[in-house]
Scaffold this motif. Sequence first.
Motif, PDB file in Angstrom:
ATOM      1  N   GLU A  47      73.645 -39.160  12.123  1.00 14.80           N
ATOM      2  CA  GLU A  47      73.478 -37.876  12.796  1.00 14.80           C
ATOM      3  C   GLU A  47      73.108 -36.783  11.797  1.00 14.80           C
ATOM      4  OE1 GLU A  47      73.484 -35.367  16.250  1.00 14.80           O
ATOM      5  OE2 GLU A  47      73.176 -37.487  15.805  1.00 14.80           O
ATOM      6  N   GLN A  48      73.609 -36.887  10.583  1.00 14.92           N
ATOM      7  CA  GLN A  48      73.242 -35.924   9.547  1.00 14.92           C
ATOM      8  C   GLN A  48      71.728 -35.927   9.311  1.00 14.92           C
ATOM      9  OE1 GLN A  48      75.432 -36.715   5.964  1.00 14.92           O
ATOM     10  NE2 GLN A  48      77.159 -35.439   6.568  1.00 14.92           N
ATOM     11  N   GLU A 103      79.463 -32.476  10.134  1.00 11.38           N
ATOM     12  CA  GLU A 103      79.035 -33.741  10.724  1.00 11.38           C
ATOM     13  C   GLU A 103      79.295 -34.879   9.733  1.00 11.38           C
ATOM     14  OE1 GLU A 103      78.402 -36.482  12.857  1.00 11.38           O
ATOM     15  OE2 GLU A 103      77.812 -34.652  13.939  1.00 11.38           O
ATOM     16  N   CYS A 104      80.111 -35.851  10.131  1.00 13.47           N
ATOM     17  CA  CYS A 104      80.480 -36.945   9.234  1.00 13.47           C
ATOM     18  C   CYS A 104      79.602 -38.181   9.401  1.00 13.47           C
ATOM     19  CB  CYS A 104      81.941 -37.331   9.456  1.00 13.47           C
ATOM     20  SG  CYS A 104      83.108 -35.984   9.101  1.00 13.47           S
ATOM     21  N   ASP A 105      78.986 -38.327  10.555  1.00 19.01           N
ATOM     22  CA  ASP A 105      78.140 -39.498  10.816  1.00 19.01           C
ATOM     23  C   ASP A 105      76.838 -39.364  10.030  1.00 19.01           C
ATOM     24  OD1 ASP A 105      76.517 -41.499  11.754  1.00 19.01           O
ATOM     25  OD2 ASP A 105      76.807 -41.049  13.872  1.00 19.01           O
ATOM     26  N   ILE A 109      74.019 -29.625   8.912  1.00 20.08           N
ATOM     27  CA  ILE A 109      74.817 -30.854   8.836  1.00 20.08           C
ATOM     28  C   ILE A 109      76.297 -30.583   8.559  1.00 20.08           C
ATOM     29  CG2 ILE A 109      72.812 -32.160   8.044  1.00 20.08           C
ATOM     30  CD1 ILE A 109      73.977 -32.146   5.230  1.00 20.08           C
TER      31      ILE A 109
END
Length: 201
Positions: free
Chosen positions: A89-90, A84-86, A81
């Motif tokens: 999505e993480q 990854e900021c979303d 992760i």
Amino acid sequence: MGRKKNQAMSVAETDREFVLGAAARLFRQKGFDKTTVKEIAEACGMLPGSLHYRYPSKESILVDLMRLALEQASGSLSEAIKGECDPLEQVRLGINAHLELLVGGSDKVYVLLFEWRSLHGASRQEMIDLRDRYELLWSAMLKSLSSQGLIRADVDRDLLRLIGLGALNWVATWFNEDGRYTVKDIGDFVWAVIKDGVIKR
């Protein structure tokens, strides 16, 4: 001086992984109860006394083995992760990383999942504490979903984490590389269930 110290630490860590890797193979093949310290020492090309110098008991080997497996699990999740900021999505990436670790054939992960019953007292509590630290990574991701209004208000995050990880871990008992489902199939299905049942539309 610092370079020599780092080299010594690197050698010690490699040696640790070698010993624990040999122990994990035996524990997986024979079970913890039926494996002897002598057999582990022989698998490592060591005398039993040398192994005893490092680990005073067979249970201490199991504890450090599980400690290493949990360290690797946490590292795998964090790496998956990273950047990854979303938060949605993480979680998706985390599910896939967890599944990959489970079905990757690691003896250490297998022992971590199925030899908990062999730990007692303080050793068992230490592993519970380490497991909880791993689960905190998942708690943080779910909390992020909640704080951004992406998860339904009526969803119990703790229950979701416990049941979700339990379901993922169970994949290790039935997954077959030559079977009907790929790891991607399983990950996609789990993510679809979460999106449909948990994520706010």
